[in-house]
Design a protein around this motif. Structure first.
Motif, PDB file in Angstrom:
ATOM      1  N   ALA A  81       0.750  -1.181   0.129  1.00  6.87           N
ATOM      2  CA  ALA A  81       0.166  -0.115   0.045  1.00  6.87           C
ATOM      3  C   ALA A  81       0.858   1.127  -0.026  1.00  6.87           C
ATOM      4  O   ALA A  81       0.630   2.176  -0.831  1.00  6.87           O
ATOM      5  N   SER A  82       1.796   1.146   0.603  1.00  6.38           N
ATOM      6  CA  SER A  82       2.761   2.420   1.096  1.00  6.38           C
ATOM      7  C   SER A  82       3.515   2.939  -0.315  1.00  6.38           C
ATOM      8  O   SER A  82       3.773   3.894  -0.656  1.00  6.38           O
ATOM      9  N   MET A  83       3.817   1.745  -0.898  1.00  6.21           N
ATOM     10  CA  MET A  83       4.766   1.911  -2.075  1.00  6.21           C
ATOM     11  C   MET A  83       4.013   2.176  -3.198  1.00  6.21           C
ATOM     12  O   MET A  83       4.649   2.404  -4.485  1.00  6.21           O
ATOM     13  N   ASN A  84       2.901   1.924  -3.244  1.00 13.53           N
ATOM     14  CA  ASN A  84       1.975   1.801  -4.416  1.00 13.53           C
ATOM     15  C   ASN A  84       2.411   0.867  -5.726  1.00 13.53           C
ATOM     16  O   ASN A  84       2.365   1.219  -6.762  1.00 13.53           O
ATOM     17  N   LEU A  85       2.704  -0.203  -5.223  1.00 16.91           N
ATOM     18  CA  LEU A  85       3.107  -1.284  -5.979  1.00 16.91           C
ATOM     19  C   LEU A  85       2.333  -2.649  -5.883  1.00 16.91           C
ATOM     20  O   LEU A  85       1.587  -2.617  -4.722  1.00 16.91           O
ATOM     21  N   ASN A  86       2.467  -3.507  -6.765  1.00 14.56           N
ATOM     22  CA  ASN A  86       1.443  -4.751  -6.521  1.00 14.56           C
ATOM     23  C   ASN A  86       2.242  -5.762  -5.358  1.00 14.56           C
ATOM     24  O   ASN A  86       3.500  -5.718  -5.215  1.00 14.56           O
ATOM     25  N   ARG A  87       1.443  -6.656  -4.983  1.00 10.74           N
ATOM     26  CA  ARG A  87       1.753  -7.890  -4.179  1.00 10.74           C
ATOM     27  C   ARG A  87       3.279  -8.310  -4.776  1.00 10.74           C
ATOM     28  O   ARG A  87       4.152  -8.801  -3.976  1.00 10.74           O
ATOM     29  N   SER A  88       3.077  -8.945  -5.851  1.00 16.42           N
ATOM     30  CA  SER A  88       4.033  -9.664  -6.652  1.00 16.42           C
ATOM     31  C   SER A  88       5.360  -8.823  -6.660  1.00 16.42           C
ATOM     32  O   SER A  88       6.477  -9.389  -6.399  1.00 16.42           O
ATOM     33  N   THR A  89       5.255  -7.683  -7.081  1.00 17.40           N
ATOM     34  CA  THR A  89       6.404  -6.885  -6.944  1.00 17.40           C
ATOM     35  C   THR A  89       7.096  -6.662  -5.788  1.00 17.40           C
ATOM     36  O   THR A  89       8.425  -7.037  -5.678  1.00 17.40           O
ATOM     37  N   ILE A  90       6.427  -6.433  -4.863  1.00 15.66           N
ATOM     38  CA  ILE A  90       6.782  -6.271  -3.410  1.00 15.66           C
ATOM     39  C   ILE A  90       7.590  -7.684  -3.099  1.00 15.66           C
ATOM     40  O   ILE A  90       8.519  -7.707  -2.637  1.00 15.66           O
ATOM     41  N   GLY A  91       6.937  -8.842  -3.553  1.00 17.06           N
ATOM     42  CA  GLY A  91       7.648 -10.165  -3.313  1.00 17.06           C
ATOM     43  C   GLY A  91       8.664 -10.377  -3.828  1.00 17.06           C
ATOM     44  O   GLY A  91       9.811 -10.805  -3.119  1.00 17.06           O
ATOM     45  N   ALA A  92       8.917  -9.978  -4.968  1.00 10.28           N
ATOM     46  CA  ALA A  92      10.216 -10.099  -5.792  1.00 10.28           C
ATOM     47  C   ALA A  92      11.170  -9.216  -5.257  1.00 10.28           C
ATOM     48  O   ALA A  92      12.567  -9.734  -4.979  1.00 10.28           O
ATOM     49  N   LEU A  93      11.063  -7.932  -4.938  1.00  7.80           N
ATOM     50  CA  LEU A  93      11.692  -6.879  -4.097  1.00  7.80           C
ATOM     51  C   LEU A  93      12.341  -7.442  -2.914  1.00  7.80           C
ATOM     52  O   LEU A  93      13.423  -7.734  -2.708  1.00  7.80           O
ATOM     53  N   THR A  94      11.563  -7.926  -1.800  1.00 10.59           N
ATOM     54  CA  THR A  94      11.894  -8.557  -0.772  1.00 10.59           C
ATOM     55  C   THR A  94      12.723  -9.673  -0.928  1.00 10.59           C
ATOM     56  O   THR A  94      13.854  -9.877  -0.067  1.00 10.59           O
ATOM     57  N   ALA A  95      12.568 -10.371  -1.975  1.00  4.79           N
ATOM     58  CA  ALA A  95      13.337 -11.706  -2.054  1.00  4.79           C
ATOM     59  C   ALA A  95      14.649 -11.254  -2.362  1.00  4.79           C
ATOM     60  O   ALA A  95      15.617 -11.895  -1.788  1.00  4.79           O
TER      61      ALA A  95
END
Lengths: 422, 422
Positions: A41-55
């Motif tokens: 929500a904060s970064m205004n990106l979708n879940r899969s993008t956040i998942g990939a960045l976190t990984a």
């Protein structure tokens, strides 16, 4: 990712990824452990993008993911992304005319360990200060709290000096012995000593103390979310760190914010800088103590003056009013010129602030410019006396935060250092 | 694309494309017709990306592609991307105490047509100025030079006032009749009149004259490529536009840069703002003319004073030296506080500059702060008296430049205006 320097740069896919990795790591560095759902929500990106960045950040050893302690909602719990504070740390140094402080600060901004020396003011030479920093660094790095695999991601040093941003050279060190400190390439000196003695090859950043105080207060102090602020700090001298439009204002060479040397009283006292009537000559510690009839130069006496005035001592009240008038005049100039939404009173200004804030406010609101100055908040530092030290750590983390994976790759590719902590 | 406001935003593919479209359009707007080959190199993107971006901007009617006039190298010539200056224009207004100027400025920054009125100073009321602007606008829009399909992309107005950035409200209009101009929502007023009279629905931006002068000088004047500059301008009052780190410094509300109201002489004259000893009281036009023994308030007399001093007239030489000393003091304050690489002397400061630049330079270099001030360049505006007008056009183009396709779509989706130019 900034559209600067004549607006000429486009952005490639690779830069987009770097920007997003940087933004995510900055977020958890600033806000602490954060769930993937909040990051999305904060970064205004979708879940899969956040998942990939976190990984990616997790593989690089910069964050780890944990199950949340409590999970009350329906569905799968959102994993919490945690900065690896114990494994990724900065060394932060704070140098002053009467102190030397060194700290180990974890990713996330917590001071994990510190060493400090407070002593009478003196013209301590560069080698003396380096010796203390080296000893403190050795102690910090020998701690059993440091887990295997931990690494130093950067080194930051705060100095009461004008620091050239191109190379960390000290150009104006008004309260140190100029023959020794002047034109010292402090960044280079620190880097060489850290490599030789401790095998620490992390980048070294040197900054002006007020600039770093402003950075720290905006990152995790009283000014979080504030895009336009001035942090004024007074000890012997007076300086300011300025954040404008969300960016640290460094000026072309790094010297911006030398507000102590605004001339405000051309018929006043001669300043150490050679000009007459600099703001600092009216409100620096010597001026405050002289107005109060103190002259022994101990820092505590400024606080004493405020206490005496609060207790109704006539002479102290008049002295504080006199100083308050000059502080108010300069603060009005600063607000008129920068239009900040916040002015933070650091150092001894924090001590005198309770006694003079009404005077400052009244002066800001007077006259027809009052309408453009009425919104400014006047506050003391949220991080107290640690603003500058925390700011040094923030500056130390900057290369890692700006390009997390690039930074880790570059560190891994460095030749093994020739020596280690014993 | 900026990593601001607490660093929380990631960047999506859509934003990346918007950024690159914006950057390309800005490039040709600023540099004029540019070959795809140069764009590829300057923007650091590959040829096919540049081709796709150009095609999008061309379809939207913002640029066109031409074969280069001369082609000497081997292989296919690189197409030249040209901003459609005649089809995409801004209306730029400049309002002062003794003038009203309106111009039609094409994408690319060229003044295509202008109307202007210079008259004696006076407390002209808002309605009077609006009347002239409306008449000028009617004339500009009736020109046969405007091709079919052309559209107004934005409206910019420069005023000698502190302008609130949230809504274009005038908050401090020291040299106009405050009862009439004070707290006027100038942006709203202009927008309504333009829609009603001319069917022009383009966004309206209102800015401080000095801020817009700084913007213009950096975009296409003497400060191209300069990221840290202060443009000081003096007429009756004194103000400054500041660019710091490549960004216009607006301050929290839009009021930054009111350098004329820095207090520099607390025992000096009372200022119209209500404070004592503002810089403006020592160096504004009334002060210059008083020092010279002139008092008729005509602008030409400042230039005459400089000419007389250059010719050796003792009284004029002394008057210029006196004023030069005060200008030098304030410029030193500005340089000390902002650390710009350039100070631009606009308005009447441009007139007196030749006679006092030595004095300013000497003062900057004196004392131990000289070392941090030695690099600053002192210059006069590259765009002459048109800096502010061009700046108003730059501000007018900003919404289009920031998001070219989004802007064109939004314009196309607007309901047909109820009236047109007759």
């Amino acid at each position: 990712m900034r559209a600067r320097k004549g607006f000429t740069y486009g952005v490639t896919q690779e830069e987009l990824r770097r920007h997003n990795l940087s933004t995510l790591l900055r977020y958890v560095h600033q806000h602490g452990p954060t769930s993937r759902a909040v990051l999305t929500a904060s970064m205004n990106l979708n879940r899969s993008t956040i998942g990939a960045l976190t990984a990616d950040l997790s593989s690089a050893g910069l964050v780890e993911e944990e199950l949340p302690g409590q999970h009350l909602g329906a569905g799968r719990p959102s994993l919490v992304v945690v900065p690896r504070a114990a494994h990724v740390y900065a060394l932060a140094y704070m140098i002053g005319v009467d102190f030397v402080v060194a700290a180990r600060v974890g990713l996330g901004g917590q001071v994990l360990d510190r060493r400090e020396l407070y002593r009478p003011r003196g013209d301590y030479d560069l080698e003396d200060v380096m010796g203390h920093l080296e000893r403190f660094t050795g102690e910090l790095l020998s701690s059993e709290d440091i887990p295997p695999g931990a690494f130093c991601a950067g080194v930051g040093a705060a100095v009461p000096a004008a620091v050239r941003n191109s190379d960390g050279m000290l150009r104006f060190v008004p309260n140190m012995n100029w023959d020794d400190w002047g034109d010292a390439p402090l960044g280079d000196i620190l880097h060489r000593r850290l490599v030789e003695t401790f095998g620490i090859q992390a980048p070294v950043a040197v900054g002006n103390d007020a600039d770093l105080g402003a950075l720290a207060e905006r990152t995790r102090g009283v000014a979080v979310g504030c895009d336009d602020l001035v942090y004024i700090v007074g000890e012997v001298g007076v300086g300011a760190g300025v954040i404008a439009g969300g960016e640290a204002m460094s000026g072309h060479d790094g010297y911006a914010g030398e507000v102590g040397h605004m001339v405000v009283n051309p018929s006043g006292r001669l300043c150490r800088c050679g000009a007459r009537g600099c703001w600092e000559t009216e409100i620096g510690e010597p001026a405050i103590l002289a107005a109060a009839g103190h002259a022994d130069g101990r820092r505590a006496t400024v606080a004493e003056l405020v206490a005496e005035a609060a207790a109704g001592d006539e002479k102290s009240v008049r002295a504080l009013e006199h100083i308050g008038g000059w502080i108010a005049l300069g603060v009005a100039n600063i607000v008129t010129v920068f239009n900040p939404s916040m002015v933070i009173f650091g150092g001894l200004f924090g001590d005198v602030f309770p006694g003079i804030q009404g005077q400052i406010r009244t002066n800001l609101l007077s006259g027809s410019l009052g309408v453009v100055r009425e919104g400014v908040r006047l506050v003391t530092p949220g991080l107290g006396a640690d603003s500058t030290l925390i700011g040094a750590a923030e500056k130390a983390f900057e290369p890692l935060l700006a390009d997390p994976l690039g930074f880790v790759s570059a560190m891994a590719a460095m030749p093994a250092p020739s020596s280690r902590v014993p």
